[in-house]
Design a protein around this motif. Structure first.
Motif, PDB file in Angstrom:
ATOM      1  N   TYR A  28      34.905  28.784  33.307  1.00  0.00           N
ATOM      2  CA  TYR A  28      34.606  28.869  34.740  1.00  0.00           C
ATOM      3  C   TYR A  28      35.052  30.177  35.388  1.00  0.00           C
ATOM      4  CZ  TYR A  28      34.190  23.892  33.799  1.00  0.00           C
ATOM      5  OH  TYR A  28      33.835  22.677  33.249  1.00  0.00           O
ATOM      6  N   VAL A  29      35.911  30.933  34.705  1.00  0.00           N
ATOM      7  CA  VAL A  29      36.495  32.128  35.308  1.00  0.00           C
ATOM      8  C   VAL A  29      36.239  33.337  34.415  1.00  0.00           C
ATOM      9  CG1 VAL A  29      38.585  33.172  36.252  1.00  0.00           C
ATOM     10  CG2 VAL A  29      38.284  30.688  36.371  1.00  0.00           C
ATOM     11  N   LYS A  30      35.549  34.329  34.956  1.00  0.00           N
ATOM     12  CA  LYS A  30      35.202  35.531  34.202  1.00  0.00           C
ATOM     13  C   LYS A  30      36.421  36.443  34.038  1.00  0.00           C
ATOM     14  CE  LYS A  30      30.410  35.502  35.857  1.00  0.00           C
ATOM     15  NZ  LYS A  30      29.379  36.239  36.638  1.00  0.00           N
ATOM     16  N   ARG A  31      36.357  37.310  33.047  1.00  0.00           N
ATOM     17  CA  ARG A  31      37.485  38.181  32.723  1.00  0.00           C
ATOM     18  C   ARG A  31      37.837  39.149  33.855  1.00  0.00           C
ATOM     19  NH1 ARG A  31      37.418  34.996  29.030  1.00  0.00           N
ATOM     20  NH2 ARG A  31      38.075  35.341  26.871  1.00  0.00           N
ATOM     21  N   GLU A  48      49.730  35.052  29.181  1.00  0.00           N
ATOM     22  CA  GLU A  48      48.720  34.513  28.276  1.00  0.00           C
ATOM     23  C   GLU A  48      47.321  34.970  28.700  1.00  0.00           C
ATOM     24  OE1 GLU A  48      47.065  30.195  26.625  1.00  0.00           O
ATOM     25  OE2 GLU A  48      49.008  30.295  27.637  1.00  0.00           O
ATOM     26  N   LEU A  49      47.053  34.912  29.986  1.00  0.00           N
ATOM     27  CA  LEU A  49      45.755  35.369  30.484  1.00  0.00           C
ATOM     28  C   LEU A  49      45.560  36.864  30.234  1.00  0.00           C
ATOM     29  CD1 LEU A  49      45.566  33.428  33.860  1.00  0.00           C
ATOM     30  CD2 LEU A  49      43.988  33.181  31.944  1.00  0.00           C
ATOM     31  N   TYR A  50      46.608  37.640  30.459  1.00  0.00           N
ATOM     32  CA  TYR A  50      46.541  39.087  30.240  1.00  0.00           C
ATOM     33  C   TYR A  50      46.113  39.401  28.810  1.00  0.00           C
ATOM     34  CZ  TYR A  50      47.955  44.001  30.278  1.00  0.00           C
ATOM     35  OH  TYR A  50      47.965  45.371  30.181  1.00  0.00           O
ATOM     36  N   HIS A  51      46.686  38.689  27.870  1.00  0.00           N
ATOM     37  CA  HIS A  51      46.378  38.936  26.464  1.00  0.00           C
ATOM     38  C   HIS A  51      45.048  38.317  26.051  1.00  0.00           C
ATOM     39  CE1 HIS A  51      50.003  41.106  25.461  1.00  0.00           C
ATOM     40  NE2 HIS A  51      50.699  40.212  26.140  1.00  0.00           N
ATOM     41  N   ASN A  52      44.452  37.549  26.952  1.00  0.00           N
ATOM     42  CA  ASN A  52      43.097  37.036  26.727  1.00  0.00           C
ATOM     43  C   ASN A  52      42.042  37.862  27.462  1.00  0.00           C
ATOM     44  OD1 ASN A  52      43.697  34.938  24.969  1.00  0.00           O
ATOM     45  ND2 ASN A  52      44.047  33.463  26.602  1.00  0.00           N
ATOM     46  N   GLY A  53      42.461  39.014  27.997  1.00  0.00           N
ATOM     47  CA  GLY A  53      41.500  39.933  28.590  1.00  0.00           C
ATOM     48  C   GLY A  53      41.379  39.888  30.096  1.00  0.00           C
ATOM     49  N   TYR A  54      42.207  39.088  30.769  1.00  0.00           N
ATOM     50  CA  TYR A  54      42.226  39.040  32.239  1.00  0.00           C
ATOM     51  C   TYR A  54      43.294  40.016  32.745  1.00  0.00           C
ATOM     52  CZ  TYR A  54      39.717  34.561  31.793  1.00  0.00           C
ATOM     53  OH  TYR A  54      38.806  33.578  31.502  1.00  0.00           O
ATOM     54  N   HIS A  55      42.906  40.971  33.582  1.00  0.00           N
ATOM     55  CA  HIS A  55      43.872  41.973  34.016  1.00  0.00           C
ATOM     56  C   HIS A  55      44.005  42.069  35.533  1.00  0.00           C
ATOM     57  CE1 HIS A  55      43.501  44.200  29.895  1.00  0.00           C
ATOM     58  NE2 HIS A  55      44.228  43.093  29.833  1.00  0.00           N
ATOM     59  N   ASN A  56      43.154  41.361  36.281  1.00  0.00           N
ATOM     60  CA  ASN A  56      43.249  41.360  37.742  1.00  0.00           C
ATOM     61  C   ASN A  56      44.056  40.134  38.165  1.00  0.00           C
ATOM     62  OD1 ASN A  56      42.900  41.880  40.442  1.00  0.00           O
ATOM     63  ND2 ASN A  56      40.681  41.618  40.451  1.00  0.00           N
ATOM     64  N   LEU A  57      45.367  40.220  37.988  1.00  0.00           N
ATOM     65  CA  LEU A  57      46.251  39.059  38.080  1.00  0.00           C
ATOM     66  C   LEU A  57      47.350  39.283  39.109  1.00  0.00           C
ATOM     67  CD1 LEU A  57      46.772  38.599  34.221  1.00  0.00           C
ATOM     68  CD2 LEU A  57      45.118  37.370  35.657  1.00  0.00           C
ATOM     69  N   ILE A  58      47.649  38.224  39.863  1.00  0.00           N
ATOM     70  CA  ILE A  58      48.766  38.240  40.811  1.00  0.00           C
ATOM     71  C   ILE A  58      49.564  36.951  40.628  1.00  0.00           C
ATOM     72  CG2 ILE A  58      49.465  38.312  43.246  1.00  0.00           C
ATOM     73  CD1 ILE A  58      46.672  39.512  43.845  1.00  0.00           C
ATOM     74  N   GLY A  59      50.876  37.068  40.581  1.00  0.00           N
ATOM     75  CA  GLY A  59      51.730  35.891  40.512  1.00  0.00           C
ATOM     76  C   GLY A  59      52.705  35.861  41.669  1.00  0.00           C
ATOM     77  N   ILE A  60      52.879  34.672  42.283  1.00  0.00           N
ATOM     78  CA  ILE A  60      53.862  34.528  43.357  1.00  0.00           C
ATOM     79  C   ILE A  60      54.759  33.330  43.066  1.00  0.00           C
ATOM     80  CG2 ILE A  60      52.432  35.641  45.110  1.00  0.00           C
ATOM     81  CD1 ILE A  60      51.673  32.865  46.162  1.00  0.00           C
ATOM     82  N   ASP A  61      56.023  33.462  43.441  1.00  0.00           N
ATOM     83  CA  ASP A  61      56.984  32.380  43.251  1.00  0.00           C
ATOM     84  C   ASP A  61      58.111  32.549  44.261  1.00  0.00           C
ATOM     85  OD1 ASP A  61      57.546  30.306  40.681  1.00  0.00           O
ATOM     86  OD2 ASP A  61      59.300  30.764  41.908  1.00  0.00           O
ATOM     87  N   PHE A  62      58.665  31.418  44.733  1.00  0.00           N
ATOM     88  CA  PHE A  62      59.738  31.515  45.730  1.00  0.00           C
ATOM     89  C   PHE A  62      61.091  31.839  45.116  1.00  0.00           C
ATOM     90  CE2 PHE A  62      61.227  26.758  46.126  1.00  0.00           C
ATOM     91  CZ  PHE A  62      61.436  26.713  44.757  1.00  0.00           C
TER      92      PHE A  62
END
Length: 210
Positions: A28-31, A48-62
């Motif tokens: 459902y989600v393109k690279r 894990e996503l980065y190593h699967n070819g996804y590079h437009n990534l943002i992570g947030i945590d409190f």
């Protein structure tokens, strides 16, 4: 603040074991999609996503501690501290949101609904939401603590861990209600190993913003 203090205190050593359904997500989600991981911890799923070819990534945590650990462990990831209840991104700015074992850390229905409202705001039209989380169990250990802490918190399924965190296991009817604004693409019950090594009922859900 009790939750934040707990996660900061274990940020250097806690390992998360719940599996990410990467093959299902990729349907459902393109690279090249912009993906936001809400409650990313130290960035395990994004890595894990980065190593699967996804590079437009943002992570947030409190948890400042979790974010600092992630920056050291995965310096190529964009990890940010979530300062308040709002997500610091514009409306309709991301293609997909991951909510991975986050609801279990949010005790009340109202706070969960508030978070889902923010997720809907930042998702583009027809954006994808991926959720992994925990469902109610029927073993004696869990039944006992559900009953014990219902008297304190007023919600069946909320309980305290000995080390101080407050967690929640969910009725599947509530999960369906919470995710009602997303058109279901996949929903499957699973058995997870918790961060403390126990077995628990769980699920993963993939939905499209309506």
């Amino acid at each position: 603040m009790k939750q934040k203090e707990y996660w900061n205190s274990v940020s250097e050593k806690k390992e998360f074991t719940t599996p990410f359904q990467a093959k299902e997500f990729a349907k459902y989600v393109k690279r090249d999609s912009c993906i936001l991981d809400v409650g990313c911890g130290y960035g395990r799923t994004l890595d894990e996503l980065y190593h699967n070819g996804y590079h437009n990534l943002i992570g947030i945590d409190f948890s400042n501690g979790m974010i600092e650990r992630g920056k050291q462990q995965f310096p190529y990831l964009d990890l940010r501290v979530k300062e308040d209840t709002e997500i610091a991104l514009p409306d309709a700015s991301v293609d997909a949101v991951i909510l991975f074992a986050v609801l279990t850390c949010i005790r009340t229905n109202e706070e969960q609904e508030q978070l889902l409202s923010e997720i809907k705001r930042v998702l583009k039209p027809r954006g994808i939401l991926y959720v992994n989380d925990f469902l109610l169990n029927t073993d004696d250990r869990n039944l006992s603590r559900y009953e014990e802490f219902k008297e304190i918190y007023g919600i069946y399924g909320v309980f305290e861990l000995p080390e101080g965190a407050v967690c929640r296991h969910h009725d599947k009817t509530w999960i369906k209600q919470l995710l009602k604004d997303f058109s279901e693409r996949e929903y499957e019950h699973l058995t997870f190993t918790t961060m403390n090594g126990h077995k628990s009922n769980g699920f993963y859900f993939i939905g499209e913003k309506m």
